[in-house]
Design a protein around this motif. Structure first.
Motif, PDB file in Angstrom:
ATOM      1  N   MET A 166      -3.559 -17.737  -2.858  1.00  0.00           N
ATOM      2  CA  MET A 166      -3.770 -16.449  -2.381  1.00  0.00           C
ATOM      3  C   MET A 166      -3.038 -16.305  -0.686  1.00  0.00           C
ATOM      4  SD  MET A 166      -6.938 -13.938  -2.345  1.00  0.00           S
ATOM      5  CE  MET A 166      -7.503 -14.139  -0.576  1.00  0.00           C
ATOM      6  N   ASN A 167      -2.088 -15.412  -0.696  1.00  0.00           N
ATOM      7  CA  ASN A 167      -1.614 -15.258   0.575  1.00  0.00           C
ATOM      8  C   ASN A 167      -2.664 -14.117   1.287  1.00  0.00           C
ATOM      9  OD1 ASN A 167      -0.175 -15.048   2.868  1.00  0.00           O
ATOM     10  ND2 ASN A 167       1.576 -13.799   1.742  1.00  0.00           N
ATOM     11  N   VAL A 168      -3.382 -14.615   2.316  1.00  0.00           N
ATOM     12  CA  VAL A 168      -4.406 -14.199   3.064  1.00  0.00           C
ATOM     13  C   VAL A 168      -3.709 -13.316   4.166  1.00  0.00           C
ATOM     14  CG1 VAL A 168      -6.153 -15.440   2.122  1.00  0.00           C
ATOM     15  CG2 VAL A 168      -5.195 -16.057   4.279  1.00  0.00           C
ATOM     16  N   ILE A 169      -2.531 -13.502   4.848  1.00  0.00           N
ATOM     17  CA  ILE A 169      -1.732 -13.077   5.981  1.00  0.00           C
ATOM     18  C   ILE A 169      -1.964 -11.403   5.917  1.00  0.00           C
ATOM     19  CG2 ILE A 169       0.307 -13.125   7.326  1.00  0.00           C
ATOM     20  CD1 ILE A 169       0.948 -15.744   6.461  1.00  0.00           C
ATOM     21  N   MET A 203      -4.082  -9.419   4.375  1.00  0.00           N
ATOM     22  CA  MET A 203      -5.326  -9.243   4.631  1.00  0.00           C
ATOM     23  C   MET A 203      -5.955  -9.561   6.000  1.00  0.00           C
ATOM     24  SD  MET A 203      -8.534 -10.611   2.028  1.00  0.00           S
ATOM     25  CE  MET A 203      -9.121 -11.891   2.990  1.00  0.00           C
ATOM     26  N   VAL A 204      -5.600 -10.560   6.578  1.00  0.00           N
ATOM     27  CA  VAL A 204      -6.006 -10.721   7.889  1.00  0.00           C
ATOM     28  C   VAL A 204      -5.357  -9.751   8.812  1.00  0.00           C
ATOM     29  CG1 VAL A 204      -6.016 -12.580   9.758  1.00  0.00           C
ATOM     30  CG2 VAL A 204      -6.518 -13.180   7.435  1.00  0.00           C
ATOM     31  N   ASP A 205      -4.171  -9.334   8.690  1.00  0.00           N
ATOM     32  CA  ASP A 205      -3.375  -8.434   9.438  1.00  0.00           C
ATOM     33  C   ASP A 205      -4.361  -6.953   9.412  1.00  0.00           C
ATOM     34  OD1 ASP A 205      -1.613  -9.870  10.198  1.00  0.00           O
ATOM     35  OD2 ASP A 205      -0.033  -9.242   9.195  1.00  0.00           O
ATOM     36  N   MET A 244      -7.458  -6.535   8.322  1.00  0.00           N
ATOM     37  CA  MET A 244      -8.757  -6.746   8.768  1.00  0.00           C
ATOM     38  C   MET A 244      -8.829  -6.890  10.472  1.00  0.00           C
ATOM     39  SD  MET A 244     -11.136  -9.029   6.519  1.00  0.00           S
ATOM     40  CE  MET A 244     -10.286 -10.369   6.765  1.00  0.00           C
ATOM     41  N   PHE A 245      -7.648  -7.206  10.927  1.00  0.00           N
ATOM     42  CA  PHE A 245      -7.558  -7.299  12.459  1.00  0.00           C
ATOM     43  C   PHE A 245      -7.415  -5.710  12.932  1.00  0.00           C
ATOM     44  CE2 PHE A 245      -6.504 -11.641  13.297  1.00  0.00           C
ATOM     45  CZ  PHE A 245      -7.668 -11.966  14.244  1.00  0.00           C
ATOM     46  N   LEU A 246      -6.765  -4.957  12.149  1.00  0.00           N
ATOM     47  CA  LEU A 246      -6.280  -3.581  12.702  1.00  0.00           C
ATOM     48  C   LEU A 246      -7.445  -2.724  12.492  1.00  0.00           C
ATOM     49  CD1 LEU A 246      -2.906  -2.978  10.922  1.00  0.00           C
ATOM     50  CD2 LEU A 246      -3.453  -3.139  13.267  1.00  0.00           C
ATOM     51  N   LEU A 247      -8.343  -2.777  11.498  1.00  0.00           N
ATOM     52  CA  LEU A 247      -9.555  -2.236  11.351  1.00  0.00           C
ATOM     53  C   LEU A 247     -10.509  -2.520  12.376  1.00  0.00           C
ATOM     54  CD1 LEU A 247     -10.237  -2.435   7.221  1.00  0.00           C
ATOM     55  CD2 LEU A 247      -9.859  -0.417   8.720  1.00  0.00           C
ATOM     56  N   LEU A 248     -10.620  -3.937  12.417  1.00  0.00           N
ATOM     57  CA  LEU A 248     -11.468  -4.270  13.632  1.00  0.00           C
ATOM     58  C   LEU A 248     -11.119  -3.797  14.803  1.00  0.00           C
ATOM     59  CD1 LEU A 248     -14.070  -6.580  13.961  1.00  0.00           C
ATOM     60  CD2 LEU A 248     -12.374  -8.179  14.429  1.00  0.00           C
ATOM     61  N   PHE A 278      -9.711  -1.054  15.501  1.00  0.00           N
ATOM     62  CA  PHE A 278     -10.160   0.626  15.354  1.00  0.00           C
ATOM     63  C   PHE A 278     -11.615   0.666  15.601  1.00  0.00           C
ATOM     64  CE2 PHE A 278     -11.769   4.019  12.872  1.00  0.00           C
ATOM     65  CZ  PHE A 278     -11.159   4.983  13.373  1.00  0.00           C
ATOM     66  N   MET A 287       1.131 -11.150  12.739  1.00  0.00           N
ATOM     67  CA  MET A 287      -0.070 -11.138  13.769  1.00  0.00           C
ATOM     68  C   MET A 287      -1.129 -12.398  13.448  1.00  0.00           C
ATOM     69  SD  MET A 287      -3.108  -8.390  14.496  1.00  0.00           S
ATOM     70  CE  MET A 287      -2.427  -6.940  13.714  1.00  0.00           C
ATOM     71  N   ALA A 288      -1.462 -12.275  12.083  1.00  0.00           N
ATOM     72  CA  ALA A 288      -2.346 -13.447  11.832  1.00  0.00           C
ATOM     73  C   ALA A 288      -1.444 -14.733  11.097  1.00  0.00           C
ATOM     74  CB  ALA A 288      -3.045 -13.107  10.466  1.00  0.00           C
ATOM     75  N   GLY A 347      -0.856 -19.673   5.099  1.00  0.00           N
ATOM     76  CA  GLY A 347      -1.950 -19.161   3.815  1.00  0.00           C
ATOM     77  C   GLY A 347      -1.014 -19.692   2.578  1.00  0.00           C
ATOM     78  N   GLY A 348       0.210 -19.323   2.497  1.00  0.00           N
ATOM     79  CA  GLY A 348       0.989 -19.557   1.151  1.00  0.00           C
ATOM     80  C   GLY A 348       1.729 -20.888   1.407  1.00  0.00           C
ATOM     81  N   ILE A 364     -11.899 -15.490   8.479  1.00  0.00           N
ATOM     82  CA  ILE A 364     -12.014 -14.251   7.674  1.00  0.00           C
ATOM     83  C   ILE A 364     -13.495 -13.870   7.442  1.00  0.00           C
ATOM     84  CG2 ILE A 364     -11.852 -13.281   5.408  1.00  0.00           C
ATOM     85  CD1 ILE A 364      -9.309 -15.066   5.362  1.00  0.00           C
ATOM     86  N   ILE A 367     -14.553 -12.249  10.956  1.00  0.00           N
ATOM     87  CA  ILE A 367     -13.882 -10.994  10.761  1.00  0.00           C
ATOM     88  C   ILE A 367     -14.533 -10.218   9.996  1.00  0.00           C
ATOM     89  CG2 ILE A 367     -11.594  -9.687  10.571  1.00  0.00           C
ATOM     90  CD1 ILE A 367     -10.335 -12.121  11.425  1.00  0.00           C
ATOM     91  N   LEU A 395     -16.179  -6.825  11.397  1.00  0.00           N
ATOM     92  CA  LEU A 395     -15.787  -5.440  10.646  1.00  0.00           C
ATOM     93  C   LEU A 395     -17.223  -4.620  10.004  1.00  0.00           C
ATOM     94  CD1 LEU A 395     -13.328  -4.225  10.161  1.00  0.00           C
ATOM     95  CD2 LEU A 395     -13.010  -5.214   7.850  1.00  0.00           C
ATOM     96  N   PHE A 404     -19.046  -3.184  12.742  1.00  0.00           N
ATOM     97  CA  PHE A 404     -18.683  -1.826  13.576  1.00  0.00           C
ATOM     98  C   PHE A 404     -18.568  -0.722  12.621  1.00  0.00           C
ATOM     99  CE2 PHE A 404     -17.009  -5.022  16.622  1.00  0.00           C
ATOM    100  CZ  PHE A 404     -17.429  -4.469  17.915  1.00  0.00           C
TER     101      PHE A 404
END
Lengths: 185, 161
Positions: A17-20, A22-24, A26-30, A32, B1-2, B6-7, B23, B26, B30, B33
């Motif tokens: 799974m490519n989590v990048i 998702m992490v991006d 999540m960081f943006l949401l965090l 905000f 950014m991150a 991962g891959g 994760i 976070i 998340l 908040f």
């Protein structure tokens, strides 16, 4: 046998799974939610403000140098210091005096304490404005200090009157009353 | 950014970053908040300056039948459990009716004397703050520029904390 094992490993890697992204996200949401979290409003007690169709927006720069005074009901349905108030919970005016508090920056005040606070604040402001000692102590010399009264809509008027009296006696005449935009139905 | 691979395979990246704890943390932040986030009702303000030249006036004038004065008396009727809004001797429950009447009186005063008469709000101690704000709101809605509170001397004292 060995070839078989290698083929299996390749398959495992291809479905990793490519989590990048998702992490991006999540960081943006965090970011905000962290930026919008209003921790600076602690001096404002939780009150249900009366609705007004003609309210003026309370701009941040206008709030500078202003004191906020809250008239709020003791929180209900809490284990410590709780009061059960049927009227308040049913959104009806509560006329039980012991249920109401006047607080500034989280500290509660009685009538005498409020008078002392108002006089002290007015004195400080007058001195800051360059008034003489005599003028600073004179309640008829007014001060430009602004006070916002944030009163719960169910509060009896006598509490707001008490605040107005204390402020007037100290020469503080610029009063603002907190109100909220009417709820859209 | 991150950052972090991962891959990428372990062979390409000898020091793979384990993003699982990151994760986890976070997600917790998340969640916190998101739960503490609430859309605040827009708050604003109404201004009404206290008189600057008289100080506290202990000799409050009794209510007058003289309708040139725009005095709104708010009385709490215990029997009926509601607040009555009186202008003169008549009760006005309807906001629009009261607003129009106040405006008519204001215009008439201005035409006769050239002065802008203030709306004097005279609430009883038991009246809820909401009723007072509503009268202030009506006055502003009908562009009546001056508002005053008529405060009667009371023995009400809040005990010190």
């Amino acid at each position: 046998m060995g070839g078989h094992r290698k083929a299996k490993a390749d398959t495992e890697e291809s479905v990793y799974m490519n989590v990048i992204p998702m992490v991006d996200i999540m960081f943006l949401l965090l970011l905000f939610f962290m930026l919008t979290a209003d921790f600076g409003a602690r001096e404002l007690e939780a009150v249900e403000l009366a609705a007004g169709r003609t309210i003026r927006e309370d701009k941040q720069e206008e709030a500078k140098g202003r004191m906020n005074l809250n008239v709020y009901h003791t929180p209900t349905k809490m284990e410590s210091g709780a009061v059960t108030c049927g009227d308040f919970d049913a959104m009806r005016p509560c006329r039980e005096d012991s249920h109401w508090n006047i607080a500034i920056r989280g500290k509660r005040y009685g009538s005498k304490q409020l008078e002392t606070w108002a006089k002290d604040e007015a004195y400080k402001q007058k001195k800051k404005d360059g008034k003489s000692e005599k003028e600073a102590l004179d309640p008829l010399t007014t001060t430009e200090l602004r006070v916002m009264i944030r009163a719960d809509l169910r509060a009896p008027f006598r509490f707001i009157q008490e605040v107005q009296e204390a402020l007037a006696q100290a020469g503080i005449y610029k009063l603002e009353y907190g109100a909220a935009e009417p709820k859209k139905t | 950014m991150a950052g972090g691979g991962g891959g990428e395979s372990n062979a390409d990246n000898p020091l793979p970053l384990n993003v699982v704890p990151l994760i986890d943390v976070i997600f917790c932040l998340l969640l916190f908040f998101m739960c503490s986030f609430h859309f605040k009702q827009l708050e604003g303000k109404m201004e009404a300056w206290l008189p600057t030249d008289k100080g506290m006036n202990n000799n409050a004038k009794p209510q007058s039948d003289n309708l040139t004065e725009i005095r709104i008396v708010l009385q709490y009727d215990k029997g009926e459990g509601r607040v009555k809004r009186l202008f003169g001797r008549s009760e006005y429950a309807d906001d629009e009716e009261l607003g129009k009447l106040m405006k008519r009186q204001f215009d008439s005063n201005k035409a006769n004397s050239g002065k802008e008469a203030p709306v004097i709000i005279q609430p009883e101690a038991d009246v809820s703050w909401e009723s007072v704000v509503r009268v202030m709101d009506i006055a502003r809605l009908y562009e009546l520029p001056k508002m005053e509170f008529s405060l009667a001397k009371t023995d009400f004292v809040i005990p010190d904390k």
